[in-house]
Design a protein around this motif. Structure first.
Motif, mmCIF file in Angstrom:
data_model
loop_
_atom_site.group_PDB
_atom_site.id
_atom_site.type_symbol
_atom_site.label_atom_id
_atom_site.label_comp_id
_atom_site.label_asym_id
_atom_site.label_seq_id
_atom_site.Cartn_x
_atom_site.Cartn_y
_atom_site.Cartn_z
ATOM 1 N N LEU A 129 0.829 -1.198 0.000
ATOM 2 C CA LEU A 129 0.000 0.000 0.000
ATOM 3 C C LEU A 129 0.869 1.256 0.000
ATOM 4 O O LEU A 129 0.595 2.213 -0.727
ATOM 5 C CB LEU A 129 -0.924 0.004 1.223
ATOM 6 C CG LEU A 129 -1.971 -1.108 1.311
ATOM 7 C CD1 LEU A 129 -2.841 -0.908 2.543
ATOM 8 C CD2 LEU A 129 -2.838 -1.163 0.060
ATOM 9 N N VAL A 130 1.924 1.239 0.812
ATOM 10 C CA VAL A 130 2.817 2.394 0.877
ATOM 11 C C VAL A 130 3.453 2.647 -0.489
ATOM 12 O O VAL A 130 3.591 3.799 -0.927
ATOM 13 C CB VAL A 130 3.903 2.186 1.949
ATOM 14 C CG1 VAL A 130 4.890 3.351 1.951
ATOM 15 C CG2 VAL A 130 3.263 2.048 3.329
ATOM 16 N N ALA A 131 3.839 1.572 -1.183
ATOM 17 C CA ALA A 131 4.483 1.723 -2.496
ATOM 18 C C ALA A 131 3.560 2.411 -3.492
ATOM 19 O O ALA A 131 4.022 3.143 -4.380
ATOM 20 C CB ALA A 131 4.906 0.354 -3.032
ATOM 21 N N ALA A 132 2.248 2.212 -3.343
ATOM 22 C CA ALA A 132 1.293 2.836 -4.260
ATOM 23 C C ALA A 132 1.291 4.352 -4.123
ATOM 24 O O ALA A 132 0.860 5.069 -5.032
ATOM 25 C CB ALA A 132 -0.109 2.293 -4.008
ATOM 26 N N MET A 133 1.803 4.861 -3.006
ATOM 27 C CA MET A 133 1.833 6.305 -2.784
ATOM 28 C C MET A 133 2.902 6.993 -3.625
ATOM 29 O O MET A 133 2.862 8.210 -3.818
ATOM 30 C CB MET A 133 2.091 6.604 -1.302
ATOM 31 C CG MET A 133 1.006 6.118 -0.363
ATOM 32 S SD MET A 133 -0.512 7.071 -0.500
ATOM 33 C CE MET A 133 0.036 8.681 0.041
ATOM 34 N N THR A 134 3.872 6.257 -4.083
ATOM 35 C CA THR A 134 5.004 6.867 -4.783
ATOM 36 C C THR A 134 5.071 6.485 -6.256
ATOM 37 O O THR A 134 5.967 6.950 -6.968
ATOM 38 C CB THR A 134 6.322 6.461 -4.103
ATOM 39 O OG1 THR A 134 6.456 5.027 -4.122
ATOM 40 C CG2 THR A 134 6.350 6.914 -2.649
#
Length: 221
Positions: A129-134
């Motif tokens: 999920l965090v990777a989707a932010m970047t």
């Protein structure tokens, strides 16, 4: 969180006080530090295109899509998530009202009123999920895995995370910087290459993110 609501991502610059400004002023903003477009509700896409082109921004049509997504497609009740780089947190908020133009808004001219309800250390969240932010070339978009984001936002709202106002104090930040400076002083000095401005996303990025000397960063190419 309402199952009908949408979870949005807004990408912030790695430097600056944007996230703290959002919490302090109860809003979220989108665009640039300079007021390049004026009131989006009173200007046509053609007028905004000319404004962005005059400002030297690449791909004005993509920038307009992002601006209209922020001004017209986000709705009250939707969730907005930003990555607060200075604190290493995911910051969660709820859009509470319509788009508004703030001509005296400092670095925040295009705004939506927002209730910021919590933050969670990014290393405590699912890294997919965090990777989707970047990822992606756009600075605003609907997040993938909507059900999982809604569940996480609901857990943060139920006090799984920290209050939105719980950010590192200046003294703690200064201590970390002093330690980093102490370690750096004993290490061999390296040549510092300044960041480059990507004309598409408007962000300062490391030179390594511009493959083969390309004009655009890796996320926008």
């Amino acid at each position: 969180m309402s199952p009908e609501s949408t979870c949005w991502m807004i990408r912030l610059p790695r430097r600056g006080s944007h996230a703290r400004d959002f919490v302090a002023e109860g809003m979220v903003s989108f665009g640039w530090d300079a007021d390049l477009t004026g009131d989006l509700s009173a200007r046509s896409d053609a007028q905004v295109y000319l404004d962005l082109e005059a400002a030297g921004l690449a791909k004005p049509e993509d920038q307009i899509k992002d601006l209209r997504m922020f001004a017209d497609r986000m709705s009250a009740g939707d969730t907005v998530v930003v990555l607060d780089h200075t604190a290493g947190d995911l910051l969660f908020g709820e859009i509470t009202g319509p788009y508004r133009y703030a001509p005296a808004g400092g670095s925040h001219h295009q705004q939506r009123p927002t209730r910021w309800f919590g933050r969670l250390a990014s290393d405590q969240a699912d890294q997919l999920l965090v990777a989707a932010m970047t990822k992606g070339r756009h600075r605003i978009r609907k997040l993938p895995e909507q059900t999982r984001w809604q569940r996480l936002a609901g857990e943060v709202d139920d006090l799984l995370g920290r209050p939105a106002t719980d950010v590192p104090s200046r003294s703690r930040t200064a201590t970390v910087r002093r330690r980093a400076t102490s370690r750096a002083s004993s290490a061999p000095k390296k040549t510092v290459v300044p960041d480059r401005l990507c004309p598409s996303c408007g962000l300062l990025r490391a030179p390594s993110l511009f493959p083969d000397g390309d004009e655009y960063c890796r996320d926008c190419a």
